[in-house]
Design a protein around this motif. Structure first.
Motif, PDB file in Angstrom:
ATOM      1  N   VAL A 105       0.834  -1.212   0.000  1.00  0.00           N
ATOM      2  CA  VAL A 105       0.000   0.000   0.000  1.00  0.00           C
ATOM      3  C   VAL A 105       0.865   1.257   0.000  1.00  0.00           C
ATOM      4  O   VAL A 105       0.549   2.255  -0.656  1.00  0.00           O
ATOM      5  CB  VAL A 105      -0.945   0.007   1.218  1.00  0.00           C
ATOM      6  N   LEU A 106       1.981   1.191   0.722  1.00  0.00           N
ATOM      7  CA  LEU A 106       2.829   2.376   0.888  1.00  0.00           C
ATOM      8  C   LEU A 106       4.006   2.422  -0.073  1.00  0.00           C
ATOM      9  O   LEU A 106       4.905   3.247   0.084  1.00  0.00           O
ATOM     10  CB  LEU A 106       3.347   2.437   2.333  1.00  0.00           C
ATOM     11  N   ALA A 107       3.988   1.569  -1.089  1.00  0.00           N
ATOM     12  CA  ALA A 107       5.129   1.458  -2.012  1.00  0.00           C
ATOM     13  C   ALA A 107       5.512   2.809  -2.611  1.00  0.00           C
ATOM     14  O   ALA A 107       6.690   3.139  -2.708  1.00  0.00           O
ATOM     15  CB  ALA A 107       4.814   0.452  -3.109  1.00  0.00           C
ATOM     16  N   GLU A 108       4.529   3.590  -3.005  1.00  0.00           N
ATOM     17  CA  GLU A 108       4.815   4.907  -3.596  1.00  0.00           C
ATOM     18  C   GLU A 108       4.132   6.016  -2.803  1.00  0.00           C
ATOM     19  O   GLU A 108       3.782   7.057  -3.354  1.00  0.00           O
ATOM     20  CB  GLU A 108       4.340   4.921  -5.052  1.00  0.00           C
ATOM     21  N   TYR A 109       3.973   5.783  -1.501  1.00  0.00           N
ATOM     22  CA  TYR A 109       3.232   6.735  -0.675  1.00  0.00           C
ATOM     23  C   TYR A 109       4.145   7.872  -0.227  1.00  0.00           C
ATOM     24  O   TYR A 109       5.251   7.623   0.278  1.00  0.00           O
ATOM     25  CB  TYR A 109       2.660   6.023   0.554  1.00  0.00           C
ATOM     26  N   PRO A 110       3.712   9.116  -0.405  1.00  0.00           N
ATOM     27  CA  PRO A 110       4.553  10.242   0.042  1.00  0.00           C
ATOM     28  C   PRO A 110       4.513  10.407   1.558  1.00  0.00           C
ATOM     29  O   PRO A 110       3.472  10.199   2.184  1.00  0.00           O
ATOM     30  CB  PRO A 110       3.901  11.447  -0.658  1.00  0.00           C
TER      31      PRO A 110
END
Length: 239
Positions: A105-110
């Motif tokens: 879920v947080l792979a490309e999370y800023p």
């Protein structure tokens, strides 16, 4: 409340996050939000977890509930400059699929550093080894850990705070009875001393009146959460 009102058309899609503010008493502003599950039925009536969790547990949907709450909350806060917390329970702590899911879920999370996971002191007490491993995994992902409801269950504060925690949340009972109970005073003072030394944030829960704020300031507890800041039913809704 009629069970029928909830069970007839229950679905996980009707569970959405509501947001309760955690206040910074020094800045007199919202510090971060706690994301809480609420069920909204066809008539737009809002139900608390105590009203519907039995359905989730009966159908073994606990993992799906955690996942949907994380997904919805992450989407809501993705481009907002404010930290947020999400709760997990003991089943989540022991679920080997949770961290891989969070990682995806947080792979490309800023700004992952704005995210923290809350876990109860009760779970921390009973699963210390699993907790230590979980905290390490969260640290590697760049997200924080809060231990919730500290003081409601006997816990070794020194050992708990040896972990790299972001914060601890003190049970409302500790602060509400602090003045008249020397044992509680000793416990709260010890938590505050250790937490301050380790730069772990302390949040007082269930704050309901201004006199409690004055006590928190005396104890150098900077953060607070409770009905004083959001009357019952007045939490912000995700959408």
């Amino acid at each position: 409340m009629p069970i029928k009102e909830i069970t007839e058309s229950f679905s996980l899609e009707k569970i959405v996050p509501f947001f309760q503010p955690i206040m910074d008493l020094e800045a007199e502003s919202v510090w971060r939000y706690e994301c809480l599950a609420r069920l909204i039925n066809e008539q737009e009536v809002t139900f608390l977890p105590n009203d519907f969790l039995f359905i989730v547990e009966r159908n073994n949907w606990c993992q799906q509930l955690t996942e949907t709450m994380l997904l919805q909350s992450a989407q809501y806060f993705r481009h907002l400059n404010i930290p947020w917390n999400i709760n997990i329970d003991t089943q989540d702590l022991l679920n080997p699929k949770l961290i891989p899911f969070v990682r995806d879920v947080l792979a490309e999370y800023p700004h992952r550093e704005r995210i923290s996971i809350e876990l109860t002191a009760h779970a921390a007490l009973h699963y210390e080894n699993e907790l230590a491993h979980f905290v390490q995994q969260c640290s590697e992902l760049g997200i924080g850990i809060f231990i919730d409801n500290v003081g409601a269950t006997p816990v070794n504060v020194q050992r708990l705070l040896s972990l790299p925690l972001t914060g601890v949340k003190l049970s409302g009972n500790l602060i509400n009875h602090y003045v008249e109970d020397p044992q509680l005073q000793q416990f709260v003072d010890h938590v505050c001393e250790v937490a301050h030394a380790k730069d772990v944030a302390i949040v007082a829960e269930h704050v309901e009146n201004q006199s409690t704020i004055e006590l928190l300031k005396q104890l150098s507890i900077r953060y607070a959460q409770g009905f004083l800041f959001y009357p019952p039913g007045k939490e912000a809704m995700s959408h």
